[in-house]
Design a protein around this motif. Structure first.
Motif, PDB file in Angstrom:
ATOM      1  N   ASP A   6       0.826  -1.203   0.000  1.00 56.88           N
ATOM      2  CA  ASP A   6       0.000   0.000   0.000  1.00 56.88           C
ATOM      3  C   ASP A   6       0.858   1.249   0.000  1.00 56.88           C
ATOM      4  OD1 ASP A   6      -2.205  -1.494  -0.114  1.00 56.88           O
ATOM      5  OD2 ASP A   6      -2.853  -1.190   1.974  1.00 56.88           O
ATOM      6  N   THR A   9       2.251   1.764  -3.352  1.00 59.20           N
ATOM      7  CA  THR A   9       1.233   2.295  -4.260  1.00 59.20           C
ATOM      8  C   THR A   9       1.047   3.793  -4.039  1.00 59.20           C
ATOM      9  OG1 THR A   9       0.084   0.193  -4.282  1.00 59.20           O
ATOM     10  CG2 THR A   9      -1.177   2.118  -4.937  1.00 59.20           C
ATOM     11  N   GLY A  54       2.588   1.667  -9.671  1.00 61.91           N
ATOM     12  CA  GLY A  54       2.005   1.770  -8.341  1.00 61.91           C
ATOM     13  C   GLY A  54       0.767   0.908  -8.200  1.00 61.91           C
ATOM     14  N   LEU A  55      -0.015   0.803  -9.264  1.00 63.90           N
ATOM     15  CA  LEU A  55      -1.271   0.064  -9.173  1.00 63.90           C
ATOM     16  C   LEU A  55      -1.073  -1.445  -9.306  1.00 63.90           C
ATOM     17  CD1 LEU A  55      -3.742   2.352 -11.132  1.00 63.90           C
ATOM     18  CD2 LEU A  55      -3.521   2.047  -8.666  1.00 63.90           C
ATOM     19  N   GLN A  58      -1.791  -3.803  -6.514  1.00 65.92           N
ATOM     20  CA  GLN A  58      -3.178  -3.813  -6.040  1.00 65.92           C
ATOM     21  C   GLN A  58      -4.080  -4.727  -6.873  1.00 65.92           C
ATOM     22  OE1 GLN A  58      -4.092  -2.036  -3.329  1.00 65.92           O
ATOM     23  NE2 GLN A  58      -2.006  -1.260  -3.092  1.00 65.92           N
TER      24      GLN A  58
END
Lengths: 97, 509, 112, 313
Positions: A6, A9, A54-55, A58
């Motif tokens: 997290d 991200t 960054g994503l 996720q």
């Protein structure tokens, strides 16, 4: 582990967003079309790249991650070509054209 | 509000309704792939077939006294779409099918393509668009869902606009562009209304909506916007400015179909909206306002028509005026003391006026087209002697004119008579003045044209082209129909009341 | 105020903006643009209605959503036809413009 | 106030600002560029309204294709040098008043929803399983309101014929004017060689996935059309003459199959446009696939404009 992801991200996406902001300022403030193009492309590459990176942690599935990367690659491709085309048009018709 | 939702079921013979819509669609698709050489032949088979289907539907509804219903895909509304043929639909369907077929006969001279070995532009476009207009009109008459009607309305627009500028002259291109912009504005306003109505009632089915409708801001806003949009499409004064150049500039066969058929599509939707979907919602004041617009159209349209120098423009302005008569049915049907009797009478008068104008106006545009073809111009002041050269054509024009004026026994007479009766019965004498004044003005310009054509020629008359007999017969046939329409009072006029809900609920006001 | 209402208001405002452009702008191309703006405002109204009717585990009522898809396609077809007309007119006259009284023509809306 | 609502408000403000600027900016070129941006923002709005199908359609057709058409028109009309005649102040004032009235009326309606908001979502979900589709929007388009969808395809065909009808007579049956503007440009050719394989796969995927997820014939068809146009503009392939039989055949194949299956429903199921039990999904997928092709061809030809030069034999 998820906390590290997290944080990664948040950092990467924020950095990407910052690049976009810088690019937009450049687009608005730079004096002529060529330098504006310069600002735009630099920032597109870096900004979108960072946001994609960054994503990636996720994503819930590999397919989704692949889709994200494809989106990034396609934007890269079209960005590069369009920049070439605009620059070419400027060379032919002058910057006001 | 009664919670009873009567679920319709497909009636016997309901499948005919599907046929009425599918036939023209098949024609369009086939013409595309078989090419322009076959388009006329396809239309030559499918348009009469459509007419026969319309007649069968008419007879079934008339004899059965019940509307025909078809549930598309077996999905009941509100989820699915129904097709519904009531008295209004079948009367209009038959009338428009006759008019379209005769226009097809007339158009053979200009858009005939049997002999040609290569596909050419105008014939292909004309025949496909004619079939599209026939399909779209059937869809408008039968559609039981307001959104389906939107799609049908757009189908009609897209078929009509290219007909305006078929010859590619600058004036007609400008007229077509202006028509398209008005039409698009009209349909988008209609679309806003459907959105709001769906938001309020969760259905766009006309029957379900009539059971659920309430007097509330959303419904009023929706109805107002939809009506305004349809006004623009019907060319009701003062939104009529697109009509004269578009209708006068088009080739004769196209003018006939635009003036006689296309504007009636959007008018029919206004009737559906206020009489069927939102019954009893139209306030007395609003209906008076609509009447005022109609009256202004009659007076202004006729006066401007009187001053025209060219025959086709004169006929186009007379369309503006005749459209005005259609809207007089609203103040008469929705008067201060609603009685089912006047309501039905006004509706009958409006529909009769629609049909008799369609036949008469198509005949007049055809006649004007023949005169133009023969003389190479249509300047009214130089028409002397043409009555002797083309007697049948001028006879058709004259008969159509009689119908517009409203002389007995024409359909126009019957329509205006019923309107006058309704004005007396509902004590609204002011509309009677407008109707009579309109008739006088109309007779003035018809007289001017007729007397000019029967007078001696200014110079020896030279005819540029021979006029084929069948074109004259087509025009005369339509004119005779407009005259004979007066006789429907003896019988089939009852069909209009089939499937009508009883008087509007006065309590809704 | 929830999101549906917010976008509904946005749609209402866009309808107004588009209508204004359609009436006041004499250039046909700009009229076509304004028509598209007006159309998208109407579509957003549909979207608002679909969203606020969300039920049965769906994010919105699929019926108005499907209608919007149909309407978007129809609007595109209309735009294509209008643009072709404008271009043909421009080819014929050298300059695209509907005759000067056109703006008054559409303004008739205002008087009705 | 949550982050989502801040985002929504910012988005609406941006949409309104860009939308207004397409009306107010001085040059048509700037207006068209603004409009393309507007289309993108609007598709984000559709995502926020949980209507991903619509978002895709808006991005592909509302923004993309329409933007392309408008851009082409601006490039040809050279309208930048036209000194714009503006309508008079009183007219603008009256128009402004009228529009404000309309906006106010609509706003009142928006702010006062009915006490019980009607919805068909449960009925749709209840009746969806027999069709085998997972995407309720596709269900509405191809099952419950199939008649609308069929008619809409006819509308597109008519619009195309309308566009073609604007050709000069001598050019009828010839090729559209699109490739006139093609200047073989190395980067463009590079793109036109690289992108179409990816685009075609993507277009087919969009159509395929439309049965269960957002996507469908129109979105897929638009992508295919864009790929074809790219190839034509880059000069790698000529635009086809409009009299070609294969072109006409492709154009009507989708609607024709749709109609044929609809009519077959009369015999094999219980109504026109009904699907026989158990065969609904394969039939719908077949219709969607053919429609995708037809739509791709129709959209590309709509964008290419009327034929301008007679066909060379």
């Amino acid at each position: 582990m998820s906390l590290v992801m997290d944080i990664w991200t948040i950092c990467a996406v924020s950095a990407g967003a910052l690049f976009f902001l810088a690019g937009t300022v450049g687009l608005l403030r730079f004096p002529d079309t060529l330098t504006r193009l310069h600002a735009l492309t630099k920032v597109d590459n870096l900004g979108l790249g960072l946001i994609t990176l960054g994503l990636l942690p996720q994503t819930s599935s590999l397919l989704l991650a692949v889709k994200l990367v494809i989106v990034w690659l396609l934007v890269q491709l079209s960005g590069a070509v369009v920049t070439q085309l605009v620059a070419g048009a400027i060379r032919q018709h002058g910057a006001d054209g | 509000m009664p919670a009873t939702t009567v679920l319709d079921a497909t009636t016997a013979d309901g499948a005919l309704l599907v046929l009425a819509i599918v036939l023209p669609v098949v024609g369009i698709l086939l013409s595309f792939v078989l090419g322009g050489r076959y388009a006329e032949r396809i239309a030559g088979v499918l348009l009469p077939a459509g007419f026969i289907v319309a007649c069968i539907i008419f007879l079934k509804v008339w004899q059965g006294g019940e509307p025909l219903i078809y549930i598309v895909g077996g999905w009941q509304p509100p989820l699915g779409i129904t097709l519904r043929a009531d008295g209004l639909s079948v009367a209009m369907m038959v009338a428009m099918a006759i008019v379209i077929c005769l226009i097809g006969v007339f158009a053979h001279a200009n858009f005939g393509s049997r002999a040609a070995s290569v596909e050419t532009r105008a014939p292909l476009v004309f025949w496909v668009m004619l079939m599209a207009i026939s399909g779209a009109m059937n869809m408008i008459f039968l559609g039981g869902d307001l959104f389906t009607l939107y799609v049908a309305l757009e189908l009609l627009t897209f078929a009509a606009v290219p007909l305006v500028c078929l010859d590619g002259r600058v004036e007609t291109l400008q007229a077509a562009l202006r028509y398209l912009l008005f039409a698009l504005l009209g349909s988008i306003l209609y679309l806003v209304g459907t959105a709001l109505l769906y938001g309020s009632y969760g259905t766009l089915d006309i029957v379900l909506m009539s059971q659920r409708v309430r007097l509330e801001p959303a419904t009023l806003a929706a109805a107002t916007l939809m009506t305004l949009g349809l006004f623009a499409k019907t060319a009701l004064f003062p939104l009529h400015l697109w009509l004269p150049p578009a209708h006068a500039g088009a080739p004769a066969a196209a003018s006939a179909v635009l003036s006689a058929v296309v504007v009636k599509g959007s008018f029919f939707l206004i009737v559906r909206l206020w009489f069927d979907a939102l019954p009893g919602l139209l306030s007395v004041a609003a209906s008076q306002l609509i009447g005022v617009l109609g009256a202004s159209a009659i007076i202004c349209g006729n006066i401007v028509a009187l001053r025209q120098k060219r025959l086709k423009l004169l006929i186009a302005y007379s369309t503006v005026a005749q459209i005005g008569y259609l809207f007089l049915m609203f103040p008469l049907a929705f008067s201060a003391d609603p009685s089912p009797h006047h309501y039905g009478d006004a509706l009958t008068a409006g529909m009769l006026q629609t049909i008799s104008h369609a036949t008469a106006k198509a005949a007049m545009f055809m006649a004007a087209g023949l005169i133009y073809a023969a003389l190479g111009h249509d300047r009214i002041s130089e028409l002397g002697g043409i009555a002797r050269a083309l007697p049948m054509t001028m006879f058709a024009f004259g008969l159509g004119g009689l119908c517009l004026i409203g002389l007995p026994p024409t359909g126009g007479f019957l329509a205006k008579w019923l309107l006058l009766e309704a004005t007396i019965a509902t004590a609204q004498w002011w509309w009677a003045i407008v109707i009579i004044a309109g008739g006088l003005l109309t007779s003035a310009y018809i007289y001017i044209v007729l007397s000019r054509t029967m007078g001696p020629p200014n110079a020896p008359l030279t005819l540029y082209a021979a006029v084929p007999k069948y074109q004259e017969v087509a025009a005369l046939g339509l004119a005779c129909l407009s005259v004979l329409l007066g006789l429907v009072a003896l019988g089939p006029i009852d069909v209009l009341q089939v499937g009508r809900p009883e008087a509007p609920m006065a309590g809704l006001r | 105020m929830n999101a549906a209402t917010l976008f509904g208001l946005c749609g209402a405002a866009l309808v107004g903006i588009g209508l204004y452009g359609l009436i006041t702008n004499p250039e046909p191309l700009r009229k076509i643009l304004a028509f598209n703006l007006l159309g998208s405002g109407v579509f957003l109204l549909f979207g608002m209605i679909a969203r606020r009717a969300a039920a049965a585990g769906l994010g919105g009522d699929p019926v108005p959503q499907a209608m919007v898809i149909t309407a978007i396609v129809v609007a595109f077809a209309a735009t294509a036809m209008a643009i072709a007309l404008v271009q043909r007119l421009a080819d014929e006259t050298g300059r695209a413009s509907i005759s000067s009284d056109s703006s008054d023509a559409v303004d008739g809306e205002g008087k009705s | 106030m949550s982050i989502a609502s801040v985002f929504d408000i910012a988005l609406v403000a941006l949409i309104l600002a860009i939308g207004a600027s397409t009306i107010l900016v001085r040059t048509a070129f700037a207006a068209v560029v603004m409009f393309a941006v507007y289309g993108l923002l609007l598709s984000i709005a559709w995502v926020r309204l949980h209507a991903v199908d619509v978002a895709l359609t808006e991005a592909a057709i509302g923004g993309g294709m329409t933007g392309l058409l408008l851009l082409g028109a601006v490039a040809r009309s050279r309208s930048d040098d036209v000194d714009r005649v503006r309508v008079g102040y009183p007219v603008r004032l009256a128009a402004g008043g009228l529009c404000a009235l309309v906006v106010a009326g609509l706003a009142i309606v928006v702010l006062h929803p009915p006490a019980a908001v009607p919805t068909l979502a449960p009925v749709v979900m209840e009746n969806l399983p027999p069709s085998g589709l997972g995407n309720p929007v596709a269900g509405v388009l191809f099952v419950f309101r199939a008649l609308d969808t069929l008619l809409e395809k006819v509308v597109v065909l008519l619009a195309l014929l309308g566009v073609w009808s604007l050709a000069p007579d001598r050019a009828w049956g010839g090729t559209p004017g699109l490739q006139v503007y093609a200047k073989p440009d190395p980067p463009l050719i590079f793109l036109a060689q690289l992108l179409p394989p990816v685009g075609i796969v993507f277009g087919i995927y969009m159509c395929w996935v439309g049965a269960k997820d957002p996507g469908g014939a129109f979105q897929g068809g638009t992508v295919l059309a864009a790929m074809w146009l790219l190839v034509i503009v880059a000069g790698l392939q000529k635009a086809p003459a409009i009299s070609r039989l294969w072109l006409r055949g492709l154009l009507i194949a989708g609607p024709m199959l749709f109609l044929a299956i609809g009519l077959a429903g009369w015999v094999f199921a219980d109504a026109f446009l009904a699907y026989p039990e158990g065969y609904a999904k394969p039939l719908i997928v077949a219709v969607e696939a053919t429609l995708t092709l037809s739509i791709a061809v129709a959209l590309a030809m709509l964008a290419a404009g009327p034929p301008e030069r007679a066909q060379q034999q």
